[in-house]
Design a protein around this motif. Structure first.
Motif, mmCIF file in Angstrom:
data_model
loop_
_atom_site.group_PDB
_atom_site.id
_atom_site.type_symbol
_atom_site.label_atom_id
_atom_site.label_comp_id
_atom_site.label_asym_id
_atom_site.label_seq_id
_atom_site.Cartn_x
_atom_site.Cartn_y
_atom_site.Cartn_z
ATOM 1 N N ALA A 157 43.728 41.429 28.468
ATOM 2 C CA ALA A 157 43.609 40.179 27.703
ATOM 3 C C ALA A 157 42.373 39.389 28.146
ATOM 4 N N GLU A 158 42.117 39.416 29.452
ATOM 5 C CA GLU A 158 40.932 38.698 29.925
ATOM 6 C C GLU A 158 39.648 39.371 29.417
ATOM 7 N N GLY A 184 33.961 44.233 23.676
ATOM 8 C CA GLY A 184 33.658 43.967 25.092
ATOM 9 C C GLY A 184 34.443 44.821 26.060
ATOM 10 N N LEU A 185 35.014 45.906 25.536
ATOM 11 C CA LEU A 185 35.843 46.778 26.369
ATOM 12 C C LEU A 185 35.007 47.817 27.114
ATOM 13 N N VAL A 224 39.483 35.305 40.479
ATOM 14 C CA VAL A 224 39.953 34.443 39.394
ATOM 15 C C VAL A 224 41.239 35.009 38.784
ATOM 16 N N THR A 225 41.284 36.339 38.616
ATOM 17 C CA THR A 225 42.471 36.926 37.974
ATOM 18 C C THR A 225 43.515 37.400 38.978
ATOM 19 N N ASP A 226 43.143 37.562 40.244
ATOM 20 C CA ASP A 226 44.091 38.152 41.195
ATOM 21 C C ASP A 226 44.822 37.125 42.048
ATOM 22 N N GLY A 227 44.637 35.848 41.746
ATOM 23 C CA GLY A 227 45.396 34.809 42.422
ATOM 24 C C GLY A 227 45.241 34.872 43.936
ATOM 25 N N ALA A 228 46.364 34.680 44.659
ATOM 26 C CA ALA A 228 46.318 34.615 46.122
ATOM 27 C C ALA A 228 45.797 35.931 46.709
ATOM 28 N N ALA A 229 46.180 37.066 46.098
ATOM 29 C CA ALA A 229 45.722 38.358 46.631
ATOM 30 C C ALA A 229 44.199 38.479 46.485
#
Ligand code: 2NE
Length: 270
Positions: A157-158, A184-185, A224-229
């Motif tokens: 989705a991103e 954009g894939l 940005v997409t992986d949060g805390a990890a």
């Protein structure tokens, strides 16, 4: 390219040349579908490439022209995952996805033919994708009783936007290389005969760049997409950079020399 083969594998091939590692899923008779053994071997090969100081960039691809990867091998899918020789059901492709994201070197998917199902998710997890003009992309989960709600859903989705990601997953259509490029894939589409040449050219360009800058950019974009990890990885990279400074080394040396550290000579930057 004078690819040099290394390692003994059943389902994959690991090769290196000129600072590039090439990892090939080698099950063309099943359109390079993966089984647990394939994934354990891929994890081993990616670890090899990560640890090899001569390797700066990694290509992930599939054997032959028919497929990059067709996802999980449905013929060995049990009732709780994909079953290997130990009789245990696994979804260990998820570990591989995380490994590709965390690997501090660029990973380039080189796609000929089908990149579908879990194979599509693998290319989405790679940093860049170079596609042959015969490539076909898509998800099949809702057709075969599966889905990937992790990177397969929200990283897609991103990459292509939410509406398009919903279309890809809900309708299970396939998209050709030019459609994939338009959304954009993929980064570049080339004639099949030029696929490896073009991919290697992109790798050579990557190899000319600062490895630390690429590492930090990969970490930053993933954070940005992986949060805390993702932040944990990025923070680890910050520690790596700090360890490389004289200031950090003064702390280490003072401990070893049993003296007070002298940090006074280091600037307090604004
Ligand atoms: C890939 C595709 C579109 C290719 O079609 P085509 O017509 O070019 O080839 P064909 O005849 O379908 O396949 C050639 C051989 O490869 C096997 C086929 O069964 C066939 O062998 P025979 O039966 O003739 O002996 N083959 C192909 N893909 C396979 C697979 N994934 N597993 C086992 N054998 C496979 C077409 O083959 C296709 O649609 N394949 C299935 C794609 C698929 O649905 N993949 C699984 C998605 S779920 C997943 O990957 C997953 C997940 O969602 C979550 C976690 C983990 C995994």
């Amino acid at each position: 390219m004078g690819w040099k083969r290394a390692g003994e594998y059943e389902d994959i091939v690991y090769e290196t040349a000129e600072g590039i590692a090439k990892i090939t899923i080698n099950r063309p008779e099943r359109r390079n579908a993966f089984r647990p053994t394939t994934l354990f071997e891929l994890q081993d090969a990616f670890n090899k490439a990560r640890d090899d100081g001569d390797v700066g960039v990694i290509i992930l691809t599939g054997a032959g022209d028919e497929a990059f990867c067709s996802g999980g091998d449905q013929k060995i899918r049990g009732d709780d995952g994909y079953v290997g020789p130990d009789g245990i059901g696994r979804l260990n492709v998820l570990d591989l996805q995380v490994q590709i994201r965390r690997l501090p070197k660029p990973v380039v998917a080189m796609v000929a033919g089908y990149a579908v199902g879990g194979g599509h998710v693998l290319h989405v997890c790679c940093d860049l994708t170079i596609a042959a003009d015969n490539a076909q992309f898509g998800q099949t989960g809702p057709k075969v009783g599966s889905f990937d709600g992790g990177y397969g859903a929200w990283l897609l989705a991103e990459t292509v936007g939410l509406k398009k990601a919903r279309e890809i997953w809900y309708l299970c259509r396939f998209y050709d290389a030019h459609e994939a490029e338009a959304m954009g894939l993929v980064n570049k589409v080339v004639p099949l005969a030029r696929l490896e040449e073009e991919t290697v050219q992109w790798c050579r360009e990557l190899l000319e760049k600062s490895p630390l800058a690429l590492r930090m950019l990969k970490g930053a974009l993933n954070a940005v997409t992986d949060g805390a990890a993702g932040m944990q990885q990025f923070a680890g990279d910050a520690t790596l950079l700090y360890y490389m400074s004289e200031e950090a080394q003064e702390g280490r040396d003072a401990f070893k020399e049993k003296r007070k550290p002298d940090f006074a000579r280091f600037p307090r930057r604004p």
